[in-house]
Design a protein around this motif. Structure first.
Motif, PDB file in Angstrom:
ATOM      1  N   HIS A 155      20.360  53.306  46.282  1.00 45.98           N
ATOM      2  CA  HIS A 155      21.607  53.529  47.024  1.00 45.98           C
ATOM      3  C   HIS A 155      22.077  52.251  47.726  1.00 45.98           C
ATOM      4  O   HIS A 155      23.285  52.020  47.844  1.00 45.98           O
ATOM      5  N   LEU A 156      21.133  51.427  48.178  1.00 45.12           N
ATOM      6  CA  LEU A 156      21.484  50.139  48.771  1.00 45.12           C
ATOM      7  C   LEU A 156      22.200  49.262  47.745  1.00 45.12           C
ATOM      8  O   LEU A 156      23.266  48.701  48.008  1.00 45.12           O
ATOM      9  N   PHE A 157      21.603  49.144  46.560  1.00 47.37           N
ATOM     10  CA  PHE A 157      22.162  48.301  45.503  1.00 47.37           C
ATOM     11  C   PHE A 157      23.501  48.839  45.014  1.00 47.37           C
ATOM     12  O   PHE A 157      24.476  48.088  44.847  1.00 47.37           O
ATOM     13  N   ALA A 158      23.569  50.150  44.803  1.00 50.19           N
ATOM     14  CA  ALA A 158      24.802  50.771  44.309  1.00 50.19           C
ATOM     15  C   ALA A 158      25.933  50.632  45.316  1.00 50.19           C
ATOM     16  O   ALA A 158      27.083  50.344  44.953  1.00 50.19           O
ATOM     17  N   GLY A 159      25.633  50.812  46.604  1.00 48.55           N
ATOM     18  CA  GLY A 159      26.643  50.658  47.642  1.00 48.55           C
ATOM     19  C   GLY A 159      27.160  49.236  47.723  1.00 48.55           C
ATOM     20  O   GLY A 159      28.363  49.004  47.863  1.00 48.55           O
ATOM     21  N   GLY A 160      26.251  48.266  47.598  1.00 45.48           N
ATOM     22  CA  GLY A 160      26.648  46.863  47.613  1.00 45.48           C
ATOM     23  C   GLY A 160      27.532  46.517  46.431  1.00 45.48           C
ATOM     24  O   GLY A 160      28.535  45.804  46.572  1.00 45.48           O
ATOM     25  N   CYS A 161      27.174  47.033  45.252  1.00 48.04           N
ATOM     26  CA  CYS A 161      27.980  46.796  44.045  1.00 48.04           C
ATOM     27  C   CYS A 161      29.378  47.393  44.186  1.00 48.04           C
ATOM     28  O   CYS A 161      30.390  46.756  43.867  1.00 48.04           O
ATOM     29  N   GLY A 162      29.434  48.624  44.672  1.00 44.95           N
ATOM     30  CA  GLY A 162      30.722  49.303  44.836  1.00 44.95           C
ATOM     31  C   GLY A 162      31.631  48.572  45.803  1.00 44.95           C
ATOM     32  O   GLY A 162      32.816  48.358  45.523  1.00 44.95           O
ATOM     33  N   GLY A 163      31.079  48.164  46.950  1.00 45.59           N
ATOM     34  CA  GLY A 163      31.873  47.453  47.941  1.00 45.59           C
ATOM     35  C   GLY A 163      32.363  46.108  47.447  1.00 45.59           C
ATOM     36  O   GLY A 163      33.506  45.720  47.689  1.00 45.59           O
ATOM     37  N   THR A 164      31.500  45.388  46.718  1.00 45.07           N
ATOM     38  CA  THR A 164      31.849  44.063  46.205  1.00 45.07           C
ATOM     39  C   THR A 164      32.957  44.129  45.161  1.00 45.07           C
ATOM     40  O   THR A 164      33.953  43.388  45.232  1.00 45.07           O
ATOM     41  N   VAL A 165      32.807  45.012  44.183  1.00 44.98           N
ATOM     42  CA  VAL A 165      33.810  45.147  43.116  1.00 44.98           C
ATOM     43  C   VAL A 165      35.159  45.569  43.694  1.00 44.98           C
ATOM     44  O   VAL A 165      36.210  45.004  43.350  1.00 44.98           O
ATOM     45  N   GLY A 166      35.145  46.529  44.587  1.00 46.58           N
ATOM     46  CA  GLY A 166      36.391  47.004  45.194  1.00 46.58           C
ATOM     47  C   GLY A 166      37.079  45.926  46.016  1.00 46.58           C
ATOM     48  O   GLY A 166      38.297  45.768  45.950  1.00 46.58           O
ATOM     49  N   ALA A 167      36.302  45.163  46.787  1.00 43.60           N
ATOM     50  CA  ALA A 167      36.873  44.121  47.648  1.00 43.60           C
ATOM     51  C   ALA A 167      37.514  43.000  46.834  1.00 43.60           C
ATOM     52  O   ALA A 167      38.591  42.509  47.171  1.00 43.60           O
ATOM     53  N   ILE A 168      36.872  42.596  45.752  1.00 47.91           N
ATOM     54  CA  ILE A 168      37.395  41.501  44.926  1.00 47.91           C
ATOM     55  C   ILE A 168      38.708  41.900  44.250  1.00 47.91           C
ATOM     56  O   ILE A 168      39.690  41.152  44.274  1.00 47.91           O
ATOM     57  N   LEU A 169      38.738  43.080  43.661  1.00 48.68           N
ATOM     58  CA  LEU A 169      39.915  43.505  42.904  1.00 48.68           C
ATOM     59  C   LEU A 169      41.134  43.805  43.773  1.00 48.68           C
ATOM     60  O   LEU A 169      42.270  43.713  43.313  1.00 48.68           O
ATOM     61  N   THR A 170      40.895  44.146  45.019  1.00 46.30           N
ATOM     62  CA  THR A 170      42.025  44.539  45.873  1.00 46.30           C
ATOM     63  C   THR A 170      42.274  43.573  47.036  1.00 46.30           C
ATOM     64  O   THR A 170      43.058  43.877  47.937  1.00 46.30           O
ATOM     65  N   CYS A 171      41.649  42.402  47.006  1.00 47.44           N
ATOM     66  CA  CYS A 171      41.822  41.427  48.091  1.00 47.44           C
ATOM     67  C   CYS A 171      43.288  41.032  48.328  1.00 47.44           C
ATOM     68  O   CYS A 171      43.730  40.956  49.477  1.00 47.44           O
ATOM     69  N   PRO A 172      44.088  40.755  47.274  1.00 43.06           N
ATOM     70  CA  PRO A 172      45.492  40.374  47.513  1.00 43.06           C
ATOM     71  C   PRO A 172      46.275  41.417  48.320  1.00 43.06           C
ATOM     72  O   PRO A 172      47.095  41.069  49.176  1.00 43.06           O
ATOM     73  N   LEU A 173      46.019  42.692  48.052  1.00 46.95           N
ATOM     74  CA  LEU A 173      46.711  43.740  48.793  1.00 46.95           C
ATOM     75  C   LEU A 173      46.260  43.782  50.250  1.00 46.95           C
ATOM     76  O   LEU A 173      47.037  44.114  51.138  1.00 46.95           O
ATOM     77  N   GLU A 174      44.997  43.441  50.487  1.00 49.18           N
ATOM     78  CA  GLU A 174      44.490  43.397  51.858  1.00 49.18           C
ATOM     79  C   GLU A 174      45.176  42.290  52.651  1.00 49.18           C
ATOM     80  O   GLU A 174      45.517  42.460  53.825  1.00 49.18           O
ATOM     81  N   VAL A 175      45.415  41.147  52.008  1.00 50.32           N
ATOM     82  CA  VAL A 175      46.099  40.029  52.663  1.00 50.32           C
ATOM     83  C   VAL A 175      47.529  40.436  53.050  1.00 50.32           C
ATOM     84  O   VAL A 175      47.967  40.214  54.175  1.00 50.32           O
ATOM     85  N   VAL A 176      48.247  41.041  52.106  1.00 55.63           N
ATOM     86  CA  VAL A 176      49.621  41.471  52.372  1.00 55.63           C
ATOM     87  C   VAL A 176      49.650  42.513  53.484  1.00 55.63           C
ATOM     88  O   VAL A 176      50.479  42.451  54.394  1.00 55.63           O
TER      89      VAL A 176
END
Length: 294
Positions: free
Chosen positions: A9-30
């Protein structure tokens, strides 16, 4: 829960958070730029004619697309990923720990309350770079420069500005997981009924993960819309040298000076970013757990 399950669950949670953050970073900036009081940097003045023939200037609130366009024009594509490094440093371990703690709490609470009940999910769920609105041509701050500047300006307290708003935001997480688990349970019941009716073996399919993505998107939309004002308050509290001091003081000041609409500034962009981010994160988490558990 065994040590191996916790690590999964530690590894899976880290993977999920990382993938989501990278793909949606531009929208977070806006989104962050729209929430900020410095949003006027991206607003054009519109000249209006009065009855007497004179002209006045009116500041027009920018939309997400306008804000995105100006960021690209003034600062280039790389600026859309400003703050991604520090964000990942925080997101990966925090999501890893959160999902591991959430899963552990659920397992223990299932022995106290009705298994997978609303009470279980509620209790378990409860268990500055993008604001660098500098003029074009100025040197941009890196992560370590930002840390140094915050420390020199506000000391250690500067790193905890907006914490009261963050605690208020826990309600969003609780609402999100309660709705998500409820929808997920309904989908599982439908799948089980279908398997029993057809006599097939229960195996995870691509459609199951699509269902989880939709469940995550729906639950996050509801939770974010209800609890969104705390996001705007937190952003204002983290700005440098402002009049904002505490959660309720900032909330009151925003309503007095800018109206109730200011509490939902940037909501559209936030939802556009949060919905895919949460859907990707939750589906990645569930997929990694499924693959590692065989």
């Amino acid at each position: 829960m065994s040590q191996r399950d916790t690590l999964v669950h530690l590894f899976a949670g880290g993977c999920g958070g990382t993938v989501g953050a990278i793909l949606t970073c531009p929208l977070e900036v806006v989104k962050t730029r729209l929430q900020s009081s410095s949003v006027t940097l991206y607003v054009s003045e519109v000249q209006l004619s009065t009855m007497a023939g004179a002209s006045v200037n009116r500041v027009v609130s920018p939309g997400p697309l306008h804000c995105l366009k100006v960021i690209l024009e003034k600062q280039g594509p790389r600026s859309l990923f400003r703050g991604l490094g520090p964000n990942l440093v925080g997101v990966a371990p925090s999501r890893a720990i959160y999902f591991a703690a959430y899963s552990n709490s659920k397992e223990k609470l299932n022995g106290v309350f009705d298994p997978d009940s609303t009470q279980v999910h509620m209790i378990s769920a409860a268990t500055r770079l993008q604001l660098d609105a500098r003029n074009r041509g100025e040197k941009r701050m890196g992560a370590f420069e930002c840390v140094g500047k915050v420390y020199r300006t506000d000391g250690l307290r500067g790193f905890y500005r907006g914490m009261s708003a963050s605690y208020t935001g826990i309600s969003e997480t609780v609402i999100h997981f309660v709705i998500y688990e409820s929808i997920k349970q309904k989908l599982l019941e439908c799948k089980t009924a279908s398997v029993m009716e057809n006599g097939d073996e229960s195996v995870k399919e691509a459609s199951d993960f699509v269902g989880m993505m939709l469940a995550a998107a729906t639950s996050k939309t509801c939770a974010t819309t209800i609890a969104y004002p705390h996001e705007v308050v937190r952003t204002r509290l983290r700005e440098e040298g402002t009049k904002y001091r505490s959660f309720f003081q900032t909330l009151s000041l925003l309503v007095q000076e800018e109206g109730y609409g200011s509490l939902y500034r940037g909501l559209t962009t936030h939802l556009v970013r949060q919905i895919p981010n949460t859907a990707i994160m939750m589906a990645t988490y569930e997929l990694v757990v499924y693959l590692l558990n065989g």
